[in-house]
Motif scaffolding. Structure first.
Motif: not given
Length: 464
Positions: A162-170, A177-195
């Protein structure tokens, strides 16, 4: 009598630490290839070395993972450690790592990314890859050990997801997002993607529509990044915008985030998992590109180095497990058995026991390559699929003075029925453990009916 008591206590202790899937599991994936020369003893040896060199005990049952600077711990390392401990059925270590994580969360409920030793924030706020790994590891722990003990893995997993959905997905874009306090469409990290994790999260929280969209967006970004930058094979950049273009916000990272180095190197591993577990076509296409780059462009795993421009030109100089192992995992989704076997051998022969990043990732890669990093049985992931007739429903203490606990699936209806056949109390469960208070009722035998969907089971409890 004393000996009998000791035997009984010993049995109960063993039972409380039993697990669903012992290590090694040696799972053979439905999709992809398995190296014919794989050996789970390699995974065990890697785990033992990792645990000896990087695990440190703190107080109160907490454990931490030593970073490159051994006096520090990063949330990424805790997430990796939780994954390894859950699959290795190392419950004591798993619990200690999770308690350490929880001791160091911020106001959004995610771990501050760098900690000085056993306590003291050195780097504030979350790193999303750590949250993803920790949340999935909690799901594995729930599968392995259940959630009726001191730590409720299931509830903790849901809270973290729930926290990830609320704070770490734009919001509104499904960009991770690469973190809860920054990132989204302007900067992301493909190596974090875990489909593959996202699909599990969707089942586990009954929120598949949302998490499937996060998975789909991950592939859109990866494919755009490869296309926009004329990449060879699966050489994604360390950082990018959601459009796939390079991000101006990545100027402080290695080579401005425009190359395939120590961030991007993990991408083939994370994406290969989605094919091996779910047979996803996008995952196979990406992993095969990555594997073919090594097999055809480089001439084999032994020629891998630690960095490339997206056009395939070499910028690295070291041959190490971070890069070799991820490409070996990609080869599982390829179509060349000889190349996979050679990649497995190459990874296994690398010996970097004192390198936090290289050896930790080598251990994770070896778990996947040997069938010990697997998808827990789907029927155990969703509370909605829980069959109350086949589940372990318990009441304790029984007999009871006035209160007792019902251990049953969430969202069940607990009905207390008197000796006369009347329902005197009904209560809906919101967690797996629900307290029932009969202090206002007389002593005697009561029937306890637990209903979940169209299934039910009846137990007896004696009120003293």
């Amino acid at each position: 009598m004393k000996n009998l008591l000791l035997i009984t206590v010993a049995f109960l202790c063993l039972k409380s630490y039993s697990q669903k899937q012992p290590f090694p599991a040696n799972v053979v994936f439905t999709n992809g290839l398995m190296a014919t020369n794989k050996n789970s003893q390699d995974a065990q040896n890697n785990y033992d070395t990792w645990k000896t060199n990087f695990v440190e005990a703190c107080s109160n049952g907490r454990y931490r993972i030593k970073f490159d600077d051994p006096s520090q711990t990063v949330s990424e390392g805790i997430g990796y450690g939780m994954l390894l401990a859950a699959y290795a059925t190392d419950k004591t270590l798993f619990d200690g790592l999770w308690l350490y994580y929880k001791d160091n969360v911020n106001s959004n409920g995610v771990m501050n990314w760098k900690i000085n030793g056993c306590s003291g924030i050195n780097g504030a706020n979350g790193a999303t890859d750590a949250e993803l790994d920790a949340a999935f590891a909690l799901i594995v722990a729930d599968y392995q050990w259940g959630s009726t003990g001191v730590i409720n893995y299931k509830n903790d997993a849901k809270t973290l997801i729930t926290a990830i959905k609320a704070h770490e997905v734009e919001a509104n874009t499904f960009v991770l997002k690469p973190g809860d306090q920054f990132g989204g469409s302007q900067i992301t990290n493909p190596s974090y993607f875990s489909p593959a994790y996202y699909r599990v999260f969707g089942t586990f929280t009954n929120d598949a529509t949302f998490w499937n969209q996060v998975a789909a967006k991950s592939y859109t970004i990866i494919n755009s990044n490869l296309t926009v930058n004329n990449a060879v094979g699966g050489l994604v950049s360390d950082w990018c915008q959601a459009s796939g273009a390079y991000s101006s916000q990545a100027s402080g990272y290695n080579r401005e985030g425009k190359t395939y180095t120590y961030d991007a190197a993990r991408t083939p591993w994370r994406i290969a998992v989605d094919y091996l577990w779910y047979g996803n076509a996008d995952a196979k296409a990406y992993a095969k590109k990555s594997s073919d780059f090594v097999r055809l462009n480089l001439g084999g795993s032994s020629n891998i180095k630690d960095g490339y421009n997206q056009n395939g030109t070499l910028i690295g100089q070291w041959h190490n497990a971070t890069f070799v192992g991820a490409f070996a995992c990609a080869a599982m989704a390829g179509e060349n058995q000889t190349h996979l076997n050679a990649s497995y051998t190459d990874l296994n022969q690398l010996n970097e026991p004192n390198s936090y990043f290289n050896h930790t990732l080598k251990t994770l890669y070896s778990f996947l390559l040997t069938g010990n990093f697997y998808l827990p049985e789907t029927k155990n992931l969703s509370t909605g699929d829980f069959d109350v007739e086949k589940s372990t429903v318990t009441l304790y203490p029984n007999p009871s003075n006035d209160k007792f606990t019902v251990s049953a699936p969430e969202n069940s209806i607990v009905s207390v029925i008197s000796a006369e056949g009347k329902i005197i109390l009904e209560q809906k469960t919101t967690t797996e453990n629900t307290e029932i208070n009969l202090a206002n009722y007389s002593s005697g035998l009561y029937l306890i009916k637990i209903t979940n969907g169209n299934k039910s089971i009846t137990k007896k409890v004696l009120l003293k």
